[in-house]
Design a protein around this motif. Sequence first.
Motif, PDB file in Angstrom:
ATOM      1  N   TRP A  81      -2.342  21.816  76.113  1.00 13.18           N
ATOM      2  CA  TRP A  81      -0.996  21.316  75.766  1.00 13.18           C
ATOM      3  C   TRP A  81      -0.394  22.248  74.736  1.00 13.18           C
ATOM      4  O   TRP A  81      -1.103  22.642  73.804  1.00 13.18           O
ATOM      5  CB  TRP A  81      -1.115  19.900  75.195  1.00 13.18           C
ATOM      6  N   ALA A 101      -3.214  22.261  71.347  1.00 17.73           N
ATOM      7  CA  ALA A 101      -3.850  20.960  71.088  1.00 17.73           C
ATOM      8  C   ALA A 101      -5.356  21.054  70.997  1.00 17.73           C
ATOM      9  O   ALA A 101      -5.987  20.391  70.163  1.00 17.73           O
ATOM     10  CB  ALA A 101      -3.460  19.956  72.178  1.00 17.73           C
ATOM     11  N   TRP A 106      -7.274  16.969  64.848  1.00 13.23           N
ATOM     12  CA  TRP A 106      -6.629  15.690  65.079  1.00 13.23           C
ATOM     13  C   TRP A 106      -7.113  14.669  64.053  1.00 13.23           C
ATOM     14  O   TRP A 106      -8.104  14.878  63.361  1.00 13.23           O
ATOM     15  CB  TRP A 106      -6.913  15.185  66.485  1.00 13.23           C
ATOM     16  N   THR A 130       1.305  24.084  63.854  1.00 16.01           N
ATOM     17  CA  THR A 130       1.712  23.924  65.255  1.00 16.01           C
ATOM     18  C   THR A 130       3.051  24.594  65.506  1.00 16.01           C
ATOM     19  O   THR A 130       3.272  25.176  66.573  1.00 16.01           O
ATOM     20  CB  THR A 130       1.785  22.443  65.664  1.00 16.01           C
ATOM     21  N   LEU A 140       1.497  13.607  69.320  1.00 22.34           N
ATOM     22  CA  LEU A 140       0.586  13.406  70.445  1.00 22.34           C
ATOM     23  C   LEU A 140      -0.368  12.275  70.110  1.00 22.34           C
ATOM     24  O   LEU A 140      -0.850  12.172  68.973  1.00 22.34           O
ATOM     25  CB  LEU A 140      -0.241  14.661  70.715  1.00 22.34           C
ATOM     26  N   THR A 156       2.697  12.147  75.075  1.00 18.75           N
ATOM     27  CA  THR A 156       3.521  13.132  74.372  1.00 18.75           C
ATOM     28  C   THR A 156       4.827  12.468  73.976  1.00 18.75           C
ATOM     29  O   THR A 156       5.597  12.035  74.836  1.00 18.75           O
ATOM     30  CB  THR A 156       3.814  14.350  75.260  1.00 18.75           C
TER      31      THR A 156
END
Length: 297
Positions: A81, A101, A106, A130, A140, A156
Amino acid sequence: MISHLRLKTTKTLSPSICMQVDDNGFEFVVINHKNFDAAFSLHGAHLVHFQTKQQAPLIYLSKSTPYNHSKAIRGGVPICWPWFGNTEESKSKNLPSHGLARISQWTLANINETGVGVDIEFSLTANAETKAIWDHDFSLTLNASLSDQIELSLITNNTSNEDFSYGGALHTYLHVADSGHCSVEGLAPSYKDSLDNGKRKSSDQILNISESVDSIYDAGEQQIRVNDKSNQRTITINNEGNDSVVVWNPWVEIAKKFVDMPDDGYKTMLCIESAITSKQGVLIKAGQSHTLKTVIK
């Protein structure tokens, strides 16, 4: 499948879930539920292991993959992604293959454990790192529901004031006993052969894996079936929100070129990917969202 990693527990999150780290501080969410074992890396919100009790693993993980925050993990379910592969723009700007991604850190946002399974949520929001790769505001969310099956939903959200398009994939590496004794059913009747300059070709009703394959099929039927003959099981895959299904196995010669996969790694893996590969991608209007989903059992 993660027994080769040296992990120590840093925090207990629920009766079956804990945070663990390796010697370099690389973080994992490890699940030892009564019905299954699983693990995610916070790097990439990456499912690296899933195995129901008394069954062979469902997900392949390379034992040769490095664990650091600049590289993607070989195996599991990488999140590709906001683009798939290398686009002309990403190549010209020397941007990472398959987007940002799978190489981003995360956040574990939520967990819920029941007697049946575990629901777990990871999140990633646009930040300076990012935006240096893809200059859009977004959030996300990966929702994972694990029980006797894997259900992954990548949501998304366009949090910017302008529309954007994206592509990508839930790049699933299935664990199989012997890829040379596997067949795949439920694929569309034609595909683009990435090993032959994307040439459009007709496909048989049943795909037998006997050589290198890197094919992009139209989304096709609702259910795809992988006959893992040596394990005497059928793996089913149902996808939503995708325009393509990618089937990939590097086979002998290409596998030898990978430093993050054993030379014989191709024998026990087969990628069946819920993907968005069209050049135009999926348009998400400002304030709207789109979900890419795969269910594996």
